[in-house]
Scaffold this active site. Structure first.
Site, PDB file in Angstrom:
ATOM      1  N   HIS A 226       2.191  11.397  14.707  1.00  0.00           N
ATOM      2  CA  HIS A 226       2.060  12.012  13.381  1.00  0.00           C
ATOM      3  C   HIS A 226       3.360  11.857  12.592  1.00  0.00           C
ATOM      4  CE1 HIS A 226      -0.637  14.359  16.125  1.00  0.00           C
ATOM      5  NE2 HIS A 226      -1.491  14.027  15.192  1.00  0.00           N
ATOM      6  N   ASP A 578       7.353 -30.586  -2.650  1.00  0.00           N
ATOM      7  CA  ASP A 578       6.655 -30.340  -1.400  1.00  0.00           C
ATOM      8  C   ASP A 578       7.654 -30.326  -0.241  1.00  0.00           C
ATOM      9  OD1 ASP A 578       4.127 -30.239   0.257  1.00  0.00           O
ATOM     10  OD2 ASP A 578       5.151 -31.990   1.093  1.00  0.00           O
TER      11      ASP A 578
END
Length: 593
Positions: A226, A578
């Site tokens: 929690h 590229d």
């Protein structure tokens, strides 16, 4: 690292019920009581002990994901990280009321213990004839909370609780009595140890955006499910081979008086291992964690009889995991259930989505997994002729320059690929270049045997690079080796430009038989094609053409490769070349020097 604050939902208020409805669609044997957020087996066998669990939501698949034949009869779900109320729990008891009675199993958190306990007592008060047919079991397996810190509240309940569900549920399905199911479940709950570790806290849907709790190089050991703070923090993040032994020591230690909860004796202990994903860890990492934990247990002489792994009790999207050990009984412990019984109950098939697949057998030793036996198959190479470079020393020097140029270009190629691809092109090329460079420096690739050198480069590219780039390079160099031999005929000689030219044309043709990419395509084909077609005009001219081809990819629409999936306008706006084409440019310019 940052906390993931975004979620897929209709609204935070409806998320729990929406999730439970989806679970019922996934598992048709289930039904949903919407007002009380109770998931239950619609046609449960009233002649078998009913088992109920529950708690706050956000720990999926716990608790509702384990409802179904062979595990749980019902799960009561609260809001995220909040216990359900007693009225919800009483409704669950009514829905699955059994002739043999009901066992309620809850994790050791104050809200769960109080609300489920209140429901049990209210139910007993309202049904005096059934008061002795409802039993209550609290599971606390967290070893991060020591005796001094836990004081009277005890250990928190974590992923080990799921092993209690599974064993109790399988025993109930076999027809055992309430006392028998409770007794075995209680014994198992007392032999569990769990420790968790996280890279960051999680975010609760509907709450304000969270800030990072941990530094970029920190992890926290002993975090609760929690978002409770852990036992301690470590920085920098240690490798698994150093982290896992520390975690196991917290579970198995018998010298730490504050947290030695289990009667481990050391070498010869036998366990079931559960590695739980707290919600945000990839399967790739989880399997590495499982493997390292198995090795670490083997190293200290602990025998692992079963390995279970997956997300069984999460903390929403927490990037962390927990390790649970179930210490199996010793032969002389007559009060304990037998090891064979416990393992058979774990192995028994469960018709629930939350229970992950398991092998149902003892895992192999690490020495069997990481075999040192050679897996290679030696092949006899047959050559028509042996070709040498006209200047072997110059060839070797040029090859080293090219490989070093690629390695040096890695950061820039990686930067390009984070925009135009998936970010791995630079590292892939660097890995291949580094491996080839090592072979050159060891003398295994050299200008005295050009065909052997080209074949060697092809093989290294295949093994060390992998993926698309590795395959493309390996195919091209395999084709180049074939072309060199075909062009040379049966005569051993020094290679000349005519032979190189014919071989390059042949290699490009081979490559084109396996890829549809053609220039201009914004791939490594663009500079490679330009280089091969200009080679007849001389090596410098061919290298220049290749460089221009790589530069031109800045303005080319992607037609192939991973760039084809990237938004075209972004590539054009940023004019990013590229990455693969840039790698070819670096290689060829390095060769030219």
């Amino acid at each position: 690292m940052s906390v993931q604050n975004k979620h897929f939902l209709n609204s935070p208020e409806t998320l729990v019920v929406d999730s439970l409805a989806g679970l019922c669609a996934l598992n048709p044997q289930l039904a949903l009581d919407v007002p009380n957020k109770v998931v239950y087996v619609n046609k449960s066998d009233r002649s078998k002990v009913a088992i109920i669990c529950g708690g706050g939501s956000g720990h999926e698949p716990a608790h509702a994901g384990f409802v179904g034949d062979g595990v749980l009869s019902a799960a009561v779900c609260g809001s995220v990280f909040a216990s359900p109320n007693a009225g919800q729990v009483k409704r669950a008891i009514d829905l699955v009321d059994s002739e043999k009675g009901t066992l309620i199993i809850v994790k050791n958190y104050t809200g769960d213990v109080l609300n489920f306990g209140l429901a049990k007592e209210q139910y007993a008060a309202q049904h005096a004839d059934k008061a002795d047919r409802v039993k209550f079991l609290i599971v606390g397996d967290d070893v991060a909370v020591g005796r001094a810190q836990g004081k009277i509240v005890g250990r928190r309940g974590l992923a080990g609780t799921v092993l209690v569900y599974k064993i109790a549920g399988a025993l109930a399905r076999r027809g055992a009595s309430l006392d028998e199911v409770y007794s075995v479940a209680e014994w198992v709950s007392g032999r569990l140890g769990t420790i968790g570790v996280g890279l960051e806290h999680c975010h609760v849907p509907g709450t304000a955006a969270a800030e990072s709790h941990l530094g970029a190089s920190e992890i926290e050991i002993g975090m609760g499910i929690h978002n409770e703070p852990g036992h301690r923090r470590l920085s920098p993040v240690p490798p698994l081979k150093e982290l896992i032994p520390q975690l196991l020591e917290m579970i198995t230690s018998t010298t730490d008086t504050d947290r030695s909860f289990l009667p481990f004796k050391g070498k010869g202990d036998q366990v079931v291992l559960l590695v739980n994903n707290l919600g945000g860890v990839s399967d790739l990492e989880m399997c590495a964690i499982v493997g390292e934990t198995s090795k670490a247990l083997e190293a200290i002489g602990v025998k692992v009889h079963r390995v279970l792994s997956g997300s069984v009790m999460s903390s929403l999207n927490m990037p962390g995991f927990s390790i649970t050990l179930l210490l199996l009984p010793e032969g002389q412990d007559s009060a304990a259930p037998s090891t064979s019984l416990l393992l058979s109950l774990l192995d028994e098939k469960a018709e629930v989505p939350g229970w992950r697949w398991s092998a149902g057998t003892t895992p192999p030793a690490s020495t069997d997994i990481f075999s040192t036996k050679s897996q290679s198959v030696e092949t006899q190479e047959t050559r028509k002729a042996k070709l040498t470079a006209s200047d072997p020393a110059a060839f070797d020097a040029a090859l080293k320059r090219a490989l070093q140029a690629v390695i040096a270009a890695e950061p820039e190629i990686t930067r390009m690929d984070t925009i135009a691809g998936d970010g791995d092109c630079g590292l892939t090329l660097k890995a291949g270049a580094s491996a080839v460079l090592k072979e050159v420096e060891n003398g295994n690739i050299n200008g005295d045997d050009i065909v052997g050198a080209v074949i060697g480069i092809s093989q290294v590219a295949e093994v060390e690079m992998g993926g698309t780039s590795g395959a493309l390079y390996s195919i091209f160099f395999s084709g180049l080796a074939q072309g060199l031999q075909a062009a040379a005929g049966n005569t051993s000689s020094a290679i000349n430009e005519q032979v190189w030219n014919a071989a390059l044309v042949s290699a490009l043709a081979k490559l084109y038989s396996y890829t549809r990419a053609r220039p201009p395509s914004r791939t490594l084909v663009d500079p490679l094609d330009a280089f091969v077609k200009q080679f007849g005009q001389g090596f410098p001219a061919a290298v220049k053409a290749a460089g221009e081809g790589a530069e031109a990819t800045k303005d080319v629409e992607a037609k192939a490769g991973r760039s084809a999936y990237v938004e075209g306008d972004r590539l054009k706006k940023e004019r990013v070349p590229d990455p693969g084409a840039w790698g070819v440019k670096a290689i060829l310019e390095g060769l030219l020097g």
